[in-house]
Design a protein around this motif. Sequence first.
Motif, PDB file in Angstrom:
ATOM      1  N   GLN A  53       2.029   8.837   3.675  1.00 43.82           N
ATOM      2  CA  GLN A  53       1.554   8.684   2.062  1.00 43.82           C
ATOM      3  C   GLN A  53       2.992   8.435   1.222  1.00 43.82           C
ATOM      4  OE1 GLN A  53      -0.844  11.678   0.538  1.00 43.82           O
ATOM      5  NE2 GLN A  53      -2.792  10.606   1.496  1.00 43.82           N
ATOM      6  N   GLN A  54       2.804   7.497   0.448  1.00 44.31           N
ATOM      7  CA  GLN A  54       4.288   7.481  -0.491  1.00 44.31           C
ATOM      8  C   GLN A  54       4.392   8.723  -1.237  1.00 44.31           C
ATOM      9  OE1 GLN A  54       4.865   3.639  -2.264  1.00 44.31           O
ATOM     10  NE2 GLN A  54       5.740   4.679  -4.081  1.00 44.31           N
ATOM     11  N   ARG A  60      11.560  -3.539  -1.979  1.00 41.46           N
ATOM     12  CA  ARG A  60      10.642  -2.211  -2.033  1.00 41.46           C
ATOM     13  C   ARG A  60      11.443  -0.978  -1.404  1.00 41.46           C
ATOM     14  NH1 ARG A  60       6.009  -0.947  -4.413  1.00 41.46           N
ATOM     15  NH2 ARG A  60       4.896   1.142  -3.885  1.00 41.46           N
ATOM     16  N   GLN A  61      11.558  -0.057  -1.994  1.00 44.90           N
ATOM     17  CA  GLN A  61      12.109   1.087  -1.336  1.00 44.90           C
ATOM     18  C   GLN A  61      11.387   2.419  -1.865  1.00 44.90           C
ATOM     19  OE1 GLN A  61      16.786   2.161  -0.826  1.00 44.90           O
ATOM     20  NE2 GLN A  61      16.367   2.893  -2.919  1.00 44.90           N
ATOM     21  N   ALA A  62      10.924   3.112  -0.797  1.00 42.63           N
ATOM     22  CA  ALA A  62      10.012   4.270  -1.152  1.00 42.63           C
ATOM     23  C   ALA A  62      10.167   5.244   0.202  1.00 42.63           C
ATOM     24  CB  ALA A  62       8.583   3.806  -1.162  1.00 42.63           C
ATOM     25  N   THR A  63       9.713   6.352  -0.293  1.00 48.06           N
ATOM     26  CA  THR A  63       9.763   7.461   0.961  1.00 48.06           C
ATOM     27  C   THR A  63       8.371   7.913   1.192  1.00 48.06           C
ATOM     28  OG1 THR A  63      11.590   8.341  -0.008  1.00 48.06           O
ATOM     29  CG2 THR A  63      10.572   9.784   1.190  1.00 48.06           C
ATOM     30  N   PHE A  64       8.149   8.015   2.640  1.00 45.54           N
ATOM     31  CA  PHE A  64       6.698   8.368   2.881  1.00 45.54           C
ATOM     32  C   PHE A  64       6.734   9.787   3.564  1.00 45.54           C
ATOM     33  CE2 PHE A  64       6.157   4.076   2.099  1.00 45.54           C
ATOM     34  CZ  PHE A  64       4.980   3.671   1.913  1.00 45.54           C
ATOM     35  N   ILE A  65       5.835  10.568   3.308  1.00 44.34           N
ATOM     36  CA  ILE A  65       5.518  11.697   3.711  1.00 44.34           C
ATOM     37  C   ILE A  65       4.217  11.858   4.542  1.00 44.34           C
ATOM     38  CG2 ILE A  65       7.002  12.867   2.293  1.00 44.34           C
ATOM     39  CD1 ILE A  65       4.620  13.869   0.816  1.00 44.34           C
ATOM     40  N   ARG A  66       4.277  12.708   5.659  1.00 42.47           N
ATOM     41  CA  ARG A  66       3.037  12.960   6.574  1.00 42.47           C
ATOM     42  C   ARG A  66       2.391  14.132   6.234  1.00 42.47           C
ATOM     43  NH1 ARG A  66       3.362  11.335  12.643  1.00 42.47           N
ATOM     44  NH2 ARG A  66       4.736  13.129  12.499  1.00 42.47           N
ATOM     45  N   ASP A  67       3.233  15.182   6.315  1.00 44.24           N
ATOM     46  CA  ASP A  67       2.905  16.642   6.078  1.00 44.24           C
ATOM     47  C   ASP A  67       4.064  17.367   5.707  1.00 44.24           C
ATOM     48  OD1 ASP A  67       3.997  17.710   8.497  1.00 44.24           O
ATOM     49  OD2 ASP A  67       2.352  16.649   9.596  1.00 44.24           O
ATOM     50  N   PRO A  90       0.835  -1.324  -0.158  1.00 43.27           N
ATOM     51  CA  PRO A  90      -0.021   0.095  -0.079  1.00 43.27           C
ATOM     52  C   PRO A  90       0.936   1.203  -0.175  1.00 43.27           C
ATOM     53  CG  PRO A  90      -0.070  -1.120   2.142  1.00 43.27           C
ATOM     54  CD  PRO A  90       0.615  -2.048   1.388  1.00 43.27           C
ATOM     55  N   GLN A  91       0.345   2.175  -0.706  1.00 43.88           N
ATOM     56  CA  GLN A  91       1.082   3.537  -0.769  1.00 43.88           C
ATOM     57  C   GLN A  91       0.787   4.433   0.408  1.00 43.88           C
ATOM     58  OE1 GLN A  91       1.027   5.425  -4.641  1.00 43.88           O
ATOM     59  NE2 GLN A  91       1.777   3.452  -5.660  1.00 43.88           N
ATOM     60  N   ASN A 104       2.245   1.658  12.060  1.00 43.98           N
ATOM     61  CA  ASN A 104       1.103   1.718  10.794  1.00 43.98           C
ATOM     62  C   ASN A 104       1.632   0.598   9.985  1.00 43.98           C
ATOM     63  OD1 ASN A 104      -0.848   4.015  10.933  1.00 43.98           O
ATOM     64  ND2 ASN A 104       1.209   4.962  11.431  1.00 43.98           N
ATOM     65  N   LEU A 105       2.988   0.260   9.930  1.00 43.35           N
ATOM     66  CA  LEU A 105       3.587  -0.839   9.071  1.00 43.35           C
ATOM     67  C   LEU A 105       3.275  -2.176   9.408  1.00 43.35           C
ATOM     68  CD1 LEU A 105       5.584  -1.377   6.540  1.00 43.35           C
ATOM     69  CD2 LEU A 105       7.455  -1.267   8.273  1.00 43.35           C
ATOM     70  N   ALA A 106       3.040  -2.289  10.887  1.00 42.44           N
ATOM     71  CA  ALA A 106       3.160  -3.727  11.550  1.00 42.44           C
ATOM     72  C   ALA A 106       1.978  -4.320  10.711  1.00 42.44           C
ATOM     73  CB  ALA A 106       3.195  -3.768  12.922  1.00 42.44           C
ATOM     74  N   GLY A 107       0.807  -3.673  10.589  1.00 40.94           N
ATOM     75  CA  GLY A 107      -0.422  -4.424  10.142  1.00 40.94           C
ATOM     76  C   GLY A 107      -0.313  -4.994   8.727  1.00 40.94           C
ATOM     77  N   PRO A 108       0.166  -4.427   7.691  1.00 45.65           N
ATOM     78  CA  PRO A 108       0.144  -4.917   6.486  1.00 45.65           C
ATOM     79  C   PRO A 108       1.253  -5.992   6.109  1.00 45.65           C
ATOM     80  CG  PRO A 108       0.511  -2.709   6.138  1.00 45.65           C
ATOM     81  CD  PRO A 108       0.307  -2.947   7.719  1.00 45.65           C
TER      82      PRO A 108
END
Length: 534
Positions: free
Chosen positions: A363-364, A385-392, A356-357, A522-526
């Motif tokens: 959010q990714q 998988r390598q991605a950057t996530f932002i909140r605000d 999920p993004q 938030n990561l532990a669920g999926p």
Amino acid sequence: MASSDTISSPQGQLSSTSVAGLFWLAVATIAAGWFFIDGLDALLLAWQTPEYSHGPLIPVLSALMFLRELKQYPPNPGPIHDRWPGVAVILLAFTVGALGKLSQIDDIVAYATIIWVAGILLVSFGWSTGKHFWPPVLHLVYMLPLPGVLYYKISTSLQMISSELGVWMLKLMSVPVFLEGNIIDLGVMKLHVAEACSGLRYLFPILSFSYIFAVLYRGPVWQKAVLLLSAVPITVFMNSVRIAIGGIIANYYGVEWLEGFTHFFEGWVIFIACIILLFGLARLMLFFHPGKPTLAEALDLDMSGMWTQLGRLKLTRPSPAMITAAVLGLAALGAWQLVPDNRSVPPTRTPFAMFPQELGTWQQRGPEERLTPDIAKALAADDYRQATFIRDAATPPVGLFMAFYNDQSKGGVHSPEICLPSSGWEIAKLERVDIAPQLGQDTPFPLNRAIIQKGEQRMMVYYWFQQGERRVAWDFAAKFYLLADGIRTGQTDGGLVRLTTLMHNGESEADAEARLLDMTKNLAGPLPRFIPVD
């Protein structure tokens, strides 16, 4: 081999007793070779790599060392009553080999092969004589590949040491240079001290040579130890010299000249230089030798009569211990046939491409990030998988990296503790913590928390290894659980999760950790869908 009775057959002919003895020795050897075939295949595969290309020479040199040692122990015409310790060693070898086969870690099977060699020598000669043949048996260790976790730790350490020494030498020669991790910055260009430049491809054969050198050296034990241990600093020093010369060539003549120099100095030149230094050290040690011998006198190079020792094979006797060794080999082969072939079931998982993004309020940002081909090859993951996530806009982003391996028995996860320093990041703090209380969980959640820095940049890192249902912080513990799971269920899959976030100037560790904790929660669920826990 040593005998338990005399031979009454005409000279040059084998007695019926000798034929029977050779038969049981052949049965024991063939059965063991068949049982340990996975380990032998792993050796042949490892010997095709530059680091272990010296491997085929090791058994030959060990055999020569054995024949040389054998001259000192003439055949025993009487009965030999202390063969049974060798049977115990052989039983240990088959036990270790079985564990390696069950866990599908072929290197363990290869290690067990050496134990079997020690056991068959004890069976053949008895404990009182066979125990003296430990030098050639121990020398066989140099043909074995290192466990992956040790290999990468040693390789990275040697890269760092060689880089630092090489840069120090360049500075002595007034070459402007700056070192960032394993990257040598010459101003006009940057040179990366790759894994191939760690010196391991020189270290292993030099260690083997220094071992033989120490065995042949006639002198005090402490001098033998110095000669043996000197292989490491000599190799590191010469590798640093090679890096420094390469830096000079690149600085004054360009990178195109460096390639030819690298090929020239990658092979026998460095090896011969190390050998010359080793002989020089031995010559220096003679000043402290109580007998003040010459170097030729200090080295026991007498090889006369060595080949005649091969004729002692006809003295092999069908002793109860030898027959038991053969029966153990046949029994091990038979027992292994009862083990089902389908113990390992490929894990059912969702590819990281479906990850999920959105993770809670995170959010990714942008598309998935791909590794360079060289890094991806070194990682050797089946999926990542390598991605950057932002909140605000006001919150620093969090980087997420995940890797999954269907089978870790042939390699597996590389610890960030190894990878980060090689890319220029310095580990300022590293500790293993349990964040279960912060996450509000009852089950432990161990991981590694690190502060890394590069210049004025600082970053906090979370990472852990996912080994089945276990989250593991220590890489050696992860390998232990890999072995245990392989033996118990045949499963050898696993993964790595890493979270990173930049720390602004003046930002506290608590603020940075709050971001990683929120992301982890938030990561532990999926996550179990992508890195299975069963």
